[in-house]
Design a protein around this motif. Structure first.
Motif, PDB file in Angstrom:
ATOM      1  N   THR A  24     -53.710 -47.693 -75.278  1.00  0.00           N
ATOM      2  CA  THR A  24     -52.291 -47.365 -75.291  1.00  0.00           C
ATOM      3  C   THR A  24     -51.527 -48.544 -75.846  1.00  0.00           C
ATOM      4  N   LYS A  31     -48.570 -40.758 -73.619  1.00  0.00           N
ATOM      5  CA  LYS A  31     -48.098 -39.545 -72.977  1.00  0.00           C
ATOM      6  C   LYS A  31     -48.543 -39.526 -71.523  1.00  0.00           C
ATOM      7  N   PRO A  32     -47.719 -39.004 -70.620  1.00  0.00           N
ATOM      8  CA  PRO A  32     -48.174 -38.882 -69.247  1.00  0.00           C
ATOM      9  C   PRO A  32     -49.248 -37.805 -69.172  1.00  0.00           C
ATOM     10  N   LYS A  33     -50.205 -38.004 -68.278  1.00  0.00           N
ATOM     11  CA  LYS A  33     -51.308 -37.059 -68.136  1.00  0.00           C
ATOM     12  C   LYS A  33     -50.781 -35.726 -67.616  1.00  0.00           C
ATOM     13  N   LYS A  34     -51.235 -34.627 -68.212  1.00  0.00           N
ATOM     14  CA  LYS A  34     -50.797 -33.310 -67.786  1.00  0.00           C
ATOM     15  C   LYS A  34     -51.401 -32.995 -66.420  1.00  0.00           C
ATOM     16  N   SER A  36     -52.948 -30.613 -63.504  1.00  0.00           N
ATOM     17  CA  SER A  36     -53.711 -29.373 -63.414  1.00  0.00           C
ATOM     18  C   SER A  36     -52.881 -28.382 -62.607  1.00  0.00           C
TER      19      SER A  36
END
Length: 108
Positions: A24, A31-34, A36
């Motif tokens: 990074t 990007k922030p982690k998506k 679940s």
């Protein structure tokens, strides 16, 4: 007369190359982690503070932008099955508890 193929020993399977770790930038442009669907459901339940049906959770998750269905026709049924699977497999360690028919809350 039958002709037999001569078989040769195969080489040992080669190890798959590992994926390089993503780097990074120092300015925090990653990007922030998506989330679940289960993580988003737990977050919605925590914010709401009361038991909800899976349909209500799906609508709240979409409204807040936590998670959206990637074109599934019954995301509420998938979420319901995933929550029940977590309750069954993790038992006391589960994040969810079933409070009523079709309703879930965060485990105490």
């Amino acid at each position: 007369m039958s002709t037999k193929k001569k078989t040769t020993q195969t080489e040992a399977p080669k190890a798959k190359a590992t994926k390089a770790a993503k780097t990074t930038s120092s300015d925090g442009g990653a990007k922030p982690k998506k989330l679940s669907a289960l993580d988003a459901a737990a977050q919605v339940l925590a914010e709401n503070g009361q038991a909800m049906t899976c349909q209500e959770m799906i609508e709240a998750m979409a409204a807040k932008g936590y998670w959206t269905s990637p074109a599934g026709k019954t995301p509420h049924a998938t979420l319901y099955a995933a929550i029940l699977r977590e309750i069954t497999t993790k038992a006391k360690g589960s994040r969810f508890s079933k409070t009523d028919r079709g309703k879930f809350a965060l485990a105490q």
